[in-house]
Design a protein around this motif. Sequence first.
Motif, short mmCIF file in Angstrom:
data_model
loop_
_atom_site.label_atom_id
_atom_site.label_comp_id
_atom_site.label_asym_id
_atom_site.label_seq_id
_atom_site.Cartn_x
_atom_site.Cartn_y
_atom_site.Cartn_z
N LEU A 170 55.63 57.21 54.42
CA LEU A 170 55.90 56.89 52.75
C LEU A 170 56.59 57.82 51.75
CD1 LEU A 170 55.10 54.91 50.27
CD2 LEU A 170 53.29 56.26 49.73
N ASP A 171 58.07 57.09 50.95
CA ASP A 171 58.55 58.20 49.99
C ASP A 171 57.91 57.86 49.23
OD1 ASP A 171 60.29 59.46 48.34
OD2 ASP A 171 62.16 58.16 49.06
N VAL A 172 56.65 58.74 48.50
CA VAL A 172 55.71 59.06 47.44
C VAL A 172 56.37 58.36 46.26
CG1 VAL A 172 53.65 60.33 46.32
CG2 VAL A 172 54.58 59.55 48.48
N VAL A 173 57.82 59.89 46.12
CA VAL A 173 58.89 59.72 44.02
C VAL A 173 59.51 58.66 44.57
CG1 VAL A 173 60.73 60.82 43.37
CG2 VAL A 173 58.79 62.00 44.96
N ALA A 174 60.37 57.29 45.81
CA ALA A 174 61.08 56.53 45.44
C ALA A 174 60.02 55.51 45.48
CB ALA A 174 61.54 56.46 46.57
N ALA A 175 59.13 55.42 45.61
CA ALA A 175 57.62 54.20 45.21
C ALA A 175 57.28 54.86 43.55
CB ALA A 175 56.85 54.74 46.38
N LEU A 176 57.12 56.42 43.42
CA LEU A 176 56.74 56.12 41.84
C LEU A 176 58.50 55.81 40.49
CD1 LEU A 176 54.12 58.78 41.92
CD2 LEU A 176 54.19 57.10 41.49
N GLU A 177 59.33 55.87 41.37
CA GLU A 177 60.55 55.94 40.71
C GLU A 177 60.61 54.33 40.34
OE1 GLU A 177 62.69 56.96 38.73
OE2 GLU A 177 63.20 58.95 39.76
N ASP A 178 59.97 53.38 41.08
CA ASP A 178 60.67 52.24 41.10
C ASP A 178 59.28 51.61 40.79
OD1 ASP A 178 60.90 49.77 42.02
OD2 ASP A 178 59.30 49.22 43.50
N LEU A 179 58.00 52.31 40.94
CA LEU A 179 56.37 51.78 39.62
C LEU A 179 57.05 52.67 37.99
CD1 LEU A 179 53.67 53.18 42.27
CD2 LEU A 179 54.69 50.23 41.02
N LEU A 180 57.34 53.18 38.50
CA LEU A 180 57.95 53.38 36.65
C LEU A 180 58.92 53.64 36.18
CD1 LEU A 180 55.83 56.96 37.19
CD2 LEU A 180 55.25 55.21 36.07
N GLN A 181 59.78 52.41 36.68
CA GLN A 181 60.67 51.90 35.80
C GLN A 181 60.94 52.01 34.66
OE1 GLN A 181 63.02 48.39 37.76
NE2 GLN A 181 63.09 49.92 40.36
N ASP A 182 59.95 51.58 34.15
CA ASP A 182 59.31 51.02 32.81
C ASP A 182 58.26 52.02 32.51
OD1 ASP A 182 57.92 50.41 30.36
OD2 ASP A 182 57.19 48.91 31.01
N ARG A 183 58.71 53.20 31.98
CA ARG A 183 58.15 54.27 31.51
C ARG A 183 56.83 54.27 30.90
NH1 ARG A 183 60.96 56.77 35.47
NH2 ARG A 183 61.28 59.17 35.41
N ALA A 185 54.83 51.35 31.72
CA ALA A 185 53.92 50.45 32.88
C ALA A 185 52.45 51.21 32.66
CB ALA A 185 54.36 51.35 34.02
N ALA A 186 51.17 50.68 32.72
CA ALA A 186 49.85 50.77 32.80
C ALA A 186 49.20 51.62 34.04
CB ALA A 186 49.33 49.41 32.70
N ALA A 187 49.16 52.66 33.50
CA ALA A 187 47.64 53.69 34.33
C ALA A 187 47.69 52.82 35.99
CB ALA A 187 47.11 54.56 33.73
N GLN A 188 46.62 51.98 35.37
CA GLN A 188 46.18 51.35 36.52
C GLN A 188 46.99 50.58 37.15
OE1 GLN A 188 42.75 51.00 36.85
NE2 GLN A 188 43.40 50.68 38.76
N ALA A 189 48.83 49.44 36.75
CA ALA A 189 49.21 49.10 37.82
C ALA A 189 49.93 50.53 38.53
CB ALA A 189 49.86 48.68 37.00
N VAL A 190 50.40 51.15 37.97
CA VAL A 190 51.15 52.25 38.63
C VAL A 190 49.85 53.36 39.49
CG1 VAL A 190 52.06 54.79 38.32
CG2 VAL A 190 52.31 53.32 36.83
N ALA A 191 48.60 52.99 39.87
CA ALA A 191 47.84 53.45 40.84
C ALA A 191 47.67 52.19 42.15
CB ALA A 191 46.28 53.74 39.81
N ASP A 192 47.43 51.45 41.40
CA ASP A 192 47.13 50.12 42.32
C ASP A 192 48.71 49.91 43.37
OD1 ASP A 192 44.88 49.51 41.30
OD2 ASP A 192 45.06 48.18 40.56
N GLY A 193 49.52 50.06 42.60
CA GLY A 193 50.66 50.33 43.32
C GLY A 193 51.61 50.88 44.58
N LEU A 194 50.72 52.33 44.06
CA LEU A 194 51.38 53.38 44.79
C LEU A 194 49.88 53.20 46.20
CD1 LEU A 194 52.47 55.91 45.82
CD2 LEU A 194 51.03 57.74 44.59
N LEU A 195 48.79 53.26 45.49
CA LEU A 195 47.86 52.89 47.07
C LEU A 195 48.02 51.39 47.72
CD1 LEU A 195 44.48 53.32 47.43
CD2 LEU A 195 45.19 51.23 47.52
N ALA A 196 48.63 50.19 47.23
CA ALA A 196 49.48 49.20 47.17
C ALA A 196 50.34 49.22 48.73
CB ALA A 196 49.33 48.14 47.23
N ALA A 197 51.47 50.75 47.94
CA ALA A 197 52.50 51.01 49.10
C ALA A 197 52.20 51.44 50.23
CB ALA A 197 53.69 51.79 47.95
#
Lengths: 237, 237
Positions: A170-183, A185-197
């Motif tokens: 997993l490219d964590v930085v790329a995954a987070l760039e994607d999840l944080l396109q909207d800076r 974004a709700a914290a829970q959505a970011v946490a859930d998104g990275l875990l799911a990835a």
Amino acid sequence: MIEIQAAVAKVAKYAVSESGDTLEMIERPGGGLSLVLTDGQGSGAGAKALSHLAARKAVSLLADGVRDGAAARATHDFLYAHKKGRVSATLNIVSVDLITNTIVISRNSHCPVIVADPVSLHVYDQPCQPIGIYPRTKPVITEIPIAPGITAVIYSDGVLHAGERTGQRLDVVAALEDLLQDRYAAAQAVADGLLAAAVARDRGRPGDDVSVVVVAVRPRPDTTDTVRRLSMTFPIL
Amino acid sequence: MIEIQAAVAKVAKYAVSESGDTLEMIERPGGGLSLVLTDGQGSGAGAKALSHLAARKAVSLLADGVRDGAAARATHDFLYAHKKGRVSATLNIVSVDLITNTIVISRNSHCPVIVADPVSLHVYDQPCQPIGIYPRTKPVITEIPIAPGITAVIYSDGVLHAGERTGQRLDVVAALEDLLQDRYAAAQAVADGLLAAAVARDRGRPGDDVSVVVVAVRPRPDTTDTVRRLSMTFPIL
């Protein structure tokens, strides 16, 4: 008018009932909160007992008002003395300090910490040691002013090593760039998104305990709403 | 396939920056979690320091594996010894104990605890004492088997006395009957709803710190989702 959002998503290694990672959260005596994430060596009950012990020590020091760096050092010293340098654990502390108005991140882990501001993502991966095995271990500390759009992401081994078995790390930085396109974004959505990835890279069967902690500073839509909220769910049976 | 939901909603007395209530949550060493709610006498910084001290003591005992009743007794003894019987605090502990498969509620508060099952609402208001002022104080303990549709609601003074100044005291049981018409309502919705009802009775200006803690047992829609989640928001500035 801003608010602090903290979110955790956490799942155990596949076919292991109990995650070896421990996450504890406390209110700081001077205001604000601290989250402590520990990962004990190994997996299952032994790892859990170790990570729980380290997390409890750190949390109890922080609750007494001990500063983060000293709490990390003391937790190491405690583990080193009691386990005679034979077991290691990672220790991350993220604090929202309302006296200094900063987010303080204390790292004793090979897993990087990633902080997004409205412009870019910063990877904090300075060399540092886990606690418990080397004399006089100290943490690497990063301090960031509280400002809207800041997102700090802390994670455990299960994220770092996700996909390694299948050669598709997993490219964590790329995954987070994607999840944080909207800076914002709700914290829970970011946490859930990275875990799911991370879990997806392991084809739904995580090879290690996976924990993600996100602390975010966000604008507050309704400025008259001064309620603090805490919500927790965990599956049983 | 069920999940445990825990939710807290908390707001300070009107025009006081800091709530005198303290809420702490920890993972139990044998599995499950405990929530501790304390309300220190008075309001503002003094009440906060007191409730924080009591909550920290209870949490640290529970984290060591001390059983709930003993933790409540020990927290009283500690406060009584150190403050020489001169200050009082309320103490509520709600634990989800995965060893006994029960919800354990320990009460040292004049505020009742309300438990809904799929059929009816039960009000637990047996006489008991706050901690800190009478020798050998002990808690009233209620233990309920974990089953879908169970909802336990714990609250502080701000809810009990809501509306008293305007002669329109909040009927907590009626408010909860309404919020729990659907016995599978989300814990956070129940906590937010009761807090909002209390604040509305005080015309938006709570006369005391208001805290609501809800622990709920709910069916789990997606049985493959084994993720634990924790989410927290608090307004600053």
